[in-house]
Design a protein around this motif. Structure first.
Motif, short mmCIF file in Angstrom:
data_model
loop_
_atom_site.label_atom_id
_atom_site.label_comp_id
_atom_site.label_asym_id
_atom_site.label_seq_id
_atom_site.Cartn_x
_atom_site.Cartn_y
_atom_site.Cartn_z
N THR A 1 0.84 -1.20 0.00
CA THR A 1 0.00 0.00 0.00
C THR A 1 0.88 1.25 0.00
O THR A 1 2.10 1.16 0.18
CB THR A 1 -0.89 0.03 1.25
OG1 THR A 1 -0.04 0.09 2.40
CG2 THR A 1 -1.81 -1.19 1.33
N ALA A 2 0.25 2.41 -0.16
CA ALA A 2 0.99 3.68 -0.09
C ALA A 2 1.66 3.81 1.28
O ALA A 2 2.82 4.24 1.38
CB ALA A 2 0.05 4.85 -0.36
N LYS A 3 0.95 3.41 2.33
CA LYS A 3 1.52 3.45 3.68
C LYS A 3 2.73 2.52 3.78
O LYS A 3 3.75 2.87 4.38
CB LYS A 3 0.45 3.04 4.70
CG LYS A 3 0.92 3.06 6.14
CD LYS A 3 -0.21 2.66 7.09
CE LYS A 3 0.27 2.63 8.52
NZ LYS A 3 -0.80 2.21 9.44
N GLY A 4 2.63 1.35 3.15
CA GLY A 4 3.75 0.41 3.15
C GLY A 4 4.95 0.94 2.39
O GLY A 4 6.10 0.77 2.81
N LYS A 5 4.71 1.58 1.26
CA LYS A 5 5.81 2.16 0.47
C LYS A 5 6.51 3.25 1.26
O LYS A 5 7.74 3.33 1.28
CB LYS A 5 5.27 2.72 -0.85
CG LYS A 5 4.85 1.66 -1.84
CD LYS A 5 4.24 2.26 -3.09
CE LYS A 5 3.70 1.14 -3.97
NZ LYS A 5 2.96 1.64 -5.12
N GLU A 6 5.72 4.09 1.92
CA GLU A 6 6.30 5.16 2.73
C GLU A 6 7.17 4.59 3.86
O GLU A 6 8.28 5.05 4.11
CB GLU A 6 5.17 6.02 3.31
CG GLU A 6 5.63 7.23 4.09
CD GLU A 6 4.46 8.03 4.62
OE1 GLU A 6 4.47 8.35 5.82
OE2 GLU A 6 3.52 8.31 3.83
N GLY B 1 14.89 3.02 4.27
CA GLY B 1 16.00 3.04 3.32
C GLY B 1 15.85 2.12 2.13
O GLY B 1 16.79 1.95 1.35
N TYR B 2 14.68 1.50 1.95
CA TYR B 2 14.45 0.62 0.81
C TYR B 2 13.86 1.41 -0.35
O TYR B 2 13.06 2.31 -0.15
CB TYR B 2 13.49 -0.52 1.18
CG TYR B 2 14.06 -1.48 2.19
CD1 TYR B 2 14.88 -2.51 1.79
CD2 TYR B 2 13.77 -1.34 3.55
CE1 TYR B 2 15.41 -3.39 2.71
CE2 TYR B 2 14.29 -2.21 4.48
CZ TYR B 2 15.11 -3.24 4.06
OH TYR B 2 15.63 -4.11 4.98
#
Length: 173
Positions: A45-50, A56-57
């Motif tokens: 999700t967008a939250k997961g990407k953030e 640092g990924y």
């Protein structure tokens, strides 16, 4: 996948549930139309990407232009052709048109494949017509998720040599 990570199934299920509960991933059910349990995919999700970026990924852009169902089905068809010894490339731009798969069989024959998961066919129709004009592509393959779309495309593509298939032709093999 689990063996490479050194994880047990129990650990993987616990981590997946934790990521789902925190809103870092979401489950996407894939309806294949075949016998047996339908697979589930998990999207960040967008939250997961953030959260990953804060750690640092950097996420690579996802492969494929379609949604989860399209990407899943194209990957299954790709695996089908690889099992018979073909060289296969996914999501290839050929001139000004995209092919879902370019396939080179062991005998050297070169195919282009389009997979449709939508009920509208404008893009698929345009792409098939453009791919049909490319001299080095020897055969076009069109794969649809339902008979209605397959029959509509057949009607619209009279005069173009295309092998017509339902997705179940590839999922059951």
């Amino acid at each position: 996948r689990l063996e490479r990570l050194g994880w047990s199934t129990k650990k993987e299920l616990k981590l997946r549930e934790d990521l789902l509960n925190r809103g870092y991933i979401e489950e996407v059910k894939i309806r294949t139309g075949t016998v047996g349990r339908d697979p589930s995919l998990y999207e960040v999700t967008a939250k997961g990407k953030e959260w990953l970026e804060q750690k640092g990924y950097r996420l690579r852009p996802r492969e494929g232009r379609g949604g989860p169902l399209h990407r899943y089905l194209v990957s299954q068809i790709k695996e089908h052709f690889e099992r018979i010894g073909a060289q296969v490339q996914a999501e290839v731009k050929v001139g000004d048109v995209w092919a879902d798969l370019l396939i080179k069989l062991p005998g050297g024959e070169r195919y282009a494949l389009q997979c449709s998961v939508a009920n509208t066919m404008e893009d698929e129709l345009r792409n098939l017509k453009k791919l049909a004009e490319i001299d080095w592509i020897e055969k076009l393959i069109f794969v649809a998720v339902n008979e209605r779309v397959l029959q509509k495309m057949k009607k619209e593509c009279q005069g173009i040599r295309v092998d017509w298939h339902l997705i179940t032709d590839f999922l059951s093999s």
